[in-house]
Write a protein that holds these residues in place. Sequence first.
Motif, PDB file in Angstrom:
ATOM      1  N   GLN A  14       0.836  -1.196   0.000  1.00 53.59           N
ATOM      2  CA  GLN A  14       0.000   0.000   0.000  1.00 53.59           C
ATOM      3  C   GLN A  14       0.877   1.255   0.000  1.00 53.59           C
ATOM      4  O   GLN A  14       2.015   1.240   0.461  1.00 53.59           O
ATOM      5  CB  GLN A  14      -0.931   0.001   1.213  1.00 53.59           C
ATOM      6  CG  GLN A  14      -1.984  -1.083   1.114  1.00 53.59           C
ATOM      7  CD  GLN A  14      -3.141  -0.836   2.049  1.00 53.59           C
ATOM      8  OE1 GLN A  14      -3.677   0.266   2.122  1.00 53.59           O
ATOM      9  NE2 GLN A  14      -3.545  -1.878   2.756  1.00 53.59           N
ATOM     10  N   TRP A  16       0.308   5.747   0.257  1.00 56.64           N
ATOM     11  CA  TRP A  16      -0.599   6.862   0.489  1.00 56.64           C
ATOM     12  C   TRP A  16       0.093   8.181   0.165  1.00 56.64           C
ATOM     13  O   TRP A  16       1.279   8.351   0.429  1.00 56.64           O
ATOM     14  CB  TRP A  16      -1.028   6.936   1.944  1.00 56.64           C
ATOM     15  CG  TRP A  16      -1.808   5.788   2.467  1.00 56.64           C
ATOM     16  CD1 TRP A  16      -3.179   5.706   2.575  1.00 56.64           C
ATOM     17  CD2 TRP A  16      -1.298   4.564   3.009  1.00 56.64           C
ATOM     18  NE1 TRP A  16      -3.529   4.493   3.137  1.00 56.64           N
ATOM     19  CE2 TRP A  16      -2.391   3.775   3.410  1.00 56.64           C
ATOM     20  CE3 TRP A  16      -0.021   4.043   3.185  1.00 56.64           C
ATOM     21  CZ2 TRP A  16      -2.258   2.525   3.978  1.00 56.64           C
ATOM     22  CZ3 TRP A  16       0.121   2.788   3.744  1.00 56.64           C
ATOM     23  CH2 TRP A  16      -0.988   2.050   4.136  1.00 56.64           C
ATOM     24  N   ARG A 113      -4.547   6.502  -2.539  1.00 58.00           N
ATOM     25  CA  ARG A 113      -4.055   5.345  -1.799  1.00 58.00           C
ATOM     26  C   ARG A 113      -4.000   4.196  -2.776  1.00 58.00           C
ATOM     27  O   ARG A 113      -4.976   3.906  -3.464  1.00 58.00           O
ATOM     28  CB  ARG A 113      -4.987   5.017  -0.645  1.00 58.00           C
ATOM     29  CG  ARG A 113      -4.540   3.810   0.165  1.00 58.00           C
ATOM     30  CD  ARG A 113      -5.347   3.674   1.434  1.00 58.00           C
ATOM     31  NE  ARG A 113      -6.749   3.474   1.180  1.00 58.00           N
ATOM     32  CZ  ARG A 113      -7.403   2.352   1.474  1.00 58.00           C
ATOM     33  NH1 ARG A 113      -6.780   1.340   2.036  1.00 58.00           N
ATOM     34  NH2 ARG A 113      -8.685   2.250   1.221  1.00 58.00           N
ATOM     35  N   TYR A 127      -5.770   2.423  -7.543  1.00 61.52           N
ATOM     36  CA  TYR A 127      -5.480   3.723  -6.949  1.00 61.52           C
ATOM     37  C   TYR A 127      -6.815   4.340  -6.573  1.00 61.52           C
ATOM     38  O   TYR A 127      -7.625   4.657  -7.441  1.00 61.52           O
ATOM     39  CB  TYR A 127      -4.740   4.642  -7.924  1.00 61.52           C
ATOM     40  CG  TYR A 127      -3.269   4.342  -7.980  1.00 61.52           C
ATOM     41  CD1 TYR A 127      -2.399   4.919  -7.063  1.00 61.52           C
ATOM     42  CD2 TYR A 127      -2.754   3.469  -8.917  1.00 61.52           C
ATOM     43  CE1 TYR A 127      -1.047   4.634  -7.095  1.00 61.52           C
ATOM     44  CE2 TYR A 127      -1.409   3.178  -8.961  1.00 61.52           C
ATOM     45  CZ  TYR A 127      -0.556   3.774  -8.043  1.00 61.52           C
ATOM     46  OH  TYR A 127       0.777   3.475  -8.075  1.00 61.52           O
TER      47      TYR A 127
END
Length: 180
Positions: A14, A16, A113, A127
């Motif tokens: 992941q 961000w 994210r 995304y």
Amino acid sequence: LSGKEVWNYNANKQWWYETRIAMTDVTEANIFVGFADNAFVDPATVPTDCIGFSHLEDTTTIQFVISKDGTSTSTNVLSTSGGSAITFADSTVATQSATVGQIPSNSVRLGFRFIPAGQEGVTTGTYRVYYNGNPVLDQTTLTYVPDDIGLAVVMGTNTKGTTTTNAMIDYVKVLGERVV
């Protein structure tokens, strides 16, 4: 403004990004915020390798852009999930005092994210794009993700002709998952 190229796309982790920006003269301005090869110098064009947000002169929209080797996928940032493209508007800053800071009017909070395939119910890498803290769209076309180079956190602005404008960037937040 550009940092070191230490951020890498990884299909299994992941990632961000979030920022809040404002401009005093949107129509004349070009701006890119996000990740790009640190050789990127001209916000009037989309960076050759990037993941981030672009606004180009003579428009009022902001686009989420993914680009690899000069080929890109871009999508308008929406006002709400399934809504229309946001309108990026001119901003002003109220007079500040010694004890009270001011946030520019019409500032926008943009973020994304990356959610790897198989996590949180997504079947393909996604995304998830956010506008003012709310999820507004999922970009699943990852054909042009810059997966072969490191990227830097970048913020760039310029204007057409001799027009001047002010870009105001309140903050940049970046988190990258390091373990799965």
